[in-house]
Design a protein around this motif. Sequence first.
Motif, short mmCIF file in Angstrom:
data_model
loop_
_atom_site.label_atom_id
_atom_site.label_comp_id
_atom_site.label_asym_id
_atom_site.label_seq_id
_atom_site.Cartn_x
_atom_site.Cartn_y
_atom_site.Cartn_z
N GLU A 16 44.17 10.77 -3.86
CA GLU A 16 44.06 11.28 -2.45
C GLU A 16 42.60 11.70 -2.10
O GLU A 16 42.00 12.12 -2.93
CB GLU A 16 45.06 12.42 -2.38
N ARG A 17 42.32 11.59 -0.84
CA ARG A 17 40.93 12.10 -0.29
C ARG A 17 41.23 13.50 -0.48
O ARG A 17 41.94 14.15 -0.15
CB ARG A 17 40.85 11.42 1.13
N LEU A 18 39.75 13.93 -0.89
CA LEU A 18 39.53 15.35 -1.33
C LEU A 18 39.43 16.01 0.08
O LEU A 18 39.15 15.37 1.06
CB LEU A 18 38.40 15.74 -2.27
N ALA A 19 39.76 17.31 0.10
CA ALA A 19 39.48 18.33 1.35
C ALA A 19 38.03 18.06 1.81
O ALA A 19 36.94 17.96 1.24
CB ALA A 19 39.78 19.54 1.12
N ALA A 20 38.15 18.25 3.23
CA ALA A 20 36.52 18.43 3.75
C ALA A 20 35.97 19.82 3.66
O ALA A 20 36.83 20.67 3.62
CB ALA A 20 36.74 18.02 5.44
N SER A 21 34.66 19.60 3.50
CA SER A 21 33.98 21.03 3.51
C SER A 21 32.57 20.98 4.16
O SER A 21 32.31 19.66 4.59
CB SER A 21 34.13 21.67 2.35
N ASP A 22 31.93 22.14 4.58
CA ASP A 22 30.75 21.99 4.90
C ASP A 22 29.90 21.69 3.97
O ASP A 22 29.64 22.25 2.88
CB ASP A 22 30.19 23.15 5.48
N ALA A 23 29.04 20.74 4.01
CA ALA A 23 27.98 20.17 3.00
C ALA A 23 26.63 20.21 3.41
O ALA A 23 26.27 20.18 4.79
CB ALA A 23 27.95 18.73 2.73
N ARG A 24 25.53 20.77 2.70
CA ARG A 24 24.37 21.05 2.81
C ARG A 24 23.73 19.28 3.18
O ARG A 24 24.07 18.67 2.41
CB ARG A 24 23.54 21.44 1.73
N VAL A 25 23.08 19.25 4.16
CA VAL A 25 22.72 17.87 4.78
C VAL A 25 21.70 17.51 3.53
O VAL A 25 21.62 16.27 3.17
CB VAL A 25 21.60 17.93 6.04
N ALA A 26 20.99 18.28 3.07
CA ALA A 26 20.01 17.91 1.96
C ALA A 26 20.78 17.25 0.91
O ALA A 26 19.87 16.55 0.00
CB ALA A 26 19.11 19.27 1.77
N SER A 27 21.74 17.77 0.45
CA SER A 27 22.60 17.13 -0.49
C SER A 27 24.03 16.32 -0.33
O SER A 27 24.76 16.37 -1.02
CB SER A 27 23.04 18.37 -1.57
N SER A 28 23.69 15.89 1.01
CA SER A 28 24.90 15.03 1.40
C SER A 28 24.88 13.42 1.37
O SER A 28 25.64 12.85 1.76
CB SER A 28 25.16 15.58 2.95
N LEU A 29 23.82 13.02 0.76
CA LEU A 29 23.58 11.59 0.37
C LEU A 29 24.99 10.90 -0.08
O LEU A 29 25.53 11.41 -1.09
CB LEU A 29 22.46 11.31 -0.46
N GLY A 30 25.56 10.01 0.61
CA GLY A 30 26.62 9.17 -0.06
C GLY A 30 28.08 9.96 0.15
O GLY A 30 29.02 9.30 0.27
N LEU A 31 27.92 11.11 1.00
CA LEU A 31 29.15 11.62 1.40
C LEU A 31 29.67 10.85 2.72
O LEU A 31 29.14 10.20 3.33
CB LEU A 31 29.05 13.14 1.50
N VAL A 32 31.13 11.23 2.92
CA VAL A 32 31.60 10.55 4.08
C VAL A 32 31.90 11.72 5.28
O VAL A 32 32.51 12.45 4.81
CB VAL A 32 32.86 9.93 3.88
N LEU A 33 31.57 11.49 6.41
CA LEU A 33 31.60 12.46 7.28
C LEU A 33 33.07 12.83 7.72
O LEU A 33 33.79 11.72 7.87
CB LEU A 33 30.75 12.26 8.59
N ALA A 34 33.56 14.05 7.74
CA ALA A 34 35.05 14.42 7.91
C ALA A 34 34.87 14.64 9.62
O ALA A 34 36.20 15.01 10.02
CB ALA A 34 35.32 15.37 7.25
#
Length: 398
Positions: A16-34
Amino acid sequence: MIALSDAQAYVLDRCERLAASDARVASSLGLVLAAPVLSGEAIPSFDNTAMDGFAVRSADTAGAPVDLTIVGTIPAGVAADFAVGSGQAARIMTGAPIPDGADAVVMVERTELIDDDTVRVEIAVDAANHVRRAGDDISPGELVFAENEVISPGHIGVLASLGCESVSAYRRPTVAVMSTGDELREGSATLAPGQIRDSNRPTLLALLKRMGINGVDLGLIADTEEDIEAAMHDGVSRCDAIISSGGVSMGDYDYVKVVLDRIGDMRWMQVAIKPAKPLAFGTVGGVPVFGLPGNPVSSMVSFELFAKPALHKMMGNLQSAPVTQPARAVSSLRRHADGKIHFMRVVATLGDDGVFEVESAGGQGSHQLLAMARANALAVVPDGEGIAEGGVVDIIMI
Ligand code: AMP
Ligand code: MG
């Protein structure tokens, strides 16, 4: 044996897709916007010059060449405290705000300095010449990025421009990696007869790293049910997925599948592929566990076909399936019919016509890791006698 597509569907259905959370932009490379990103401001936020040159009133240049009086210099980062009047010009650097009074910029190459206070403008320019208008990249309130977009380096730049320090994104999974096998050692120490060095764990940790996932190294686990069970519980207690290698074949000491059968909801599959036929996949306390085969090439191929798409899905990536594309075999890719799809390790180079050309990367045994290391693609060779020289074959870039 079960079809590859059935095995892949079985695995994906249970991740399953994991929960969304607030990510620091500086370490967000490759994440998917929720969530979508809306702009709070205009970019650029002020009219500024695209060139080094002179800010002028365009009407003054109509009869060019024309001499104008230099009234000041405007570097980037400074708003002029003077205006440009009729018959005047201001020296201006790329990115600096257009001063009051001016409506155009003449690039420095089209001017000549007559003396310290006078510039000759050689051409007539229209209003807005070389002016970057406020908001011509992004306007306030604009939908900048939609939900489900994958954050690329360019996304990070835009978010930084907007002053966004965090975004809502699906969480990056934490993945535990273990190697099983009494024969395994690590490091440079001399090996006793029969021992080998563990290559799967470093490889799998590196494959995860390439996906932007930091693996949790659970180490070398002995071939006992107790040790394997303890390692599985350890992984489940602190990770979102577990990847083990070894111990899922038909051998006497293949305890991974035995343990998973007992403590989890596990399915042991014989997938109609070569390499990587055996796969133990299941969930322990809801956490997906990938029991990959031990042979080094098999564990990598199994990672590409099962674990990677599943982890992409957990990260919210809607396009998680491996992408295939047609290529031309520059030499034959021979095999025998056995009811399986073969994933041959190949080197793909772009041909003159833009189509990839592939040839074998070397020994195709599931223990022959060197060809896997040299390969940059897997050729998907369907059941039968293989691909003749010049034939077309689908490849997956790895
Ligand atoms: P298994 O699946 O445990 O029966 O292992 C199949 C083959 O892969 C055996 O030759 C193992 O010695 C080898 N193997 C298993 N795990 C590893 C590992 N982590 N690194 C290198 N070779 C391995
Ligand atoms: Mg083993």
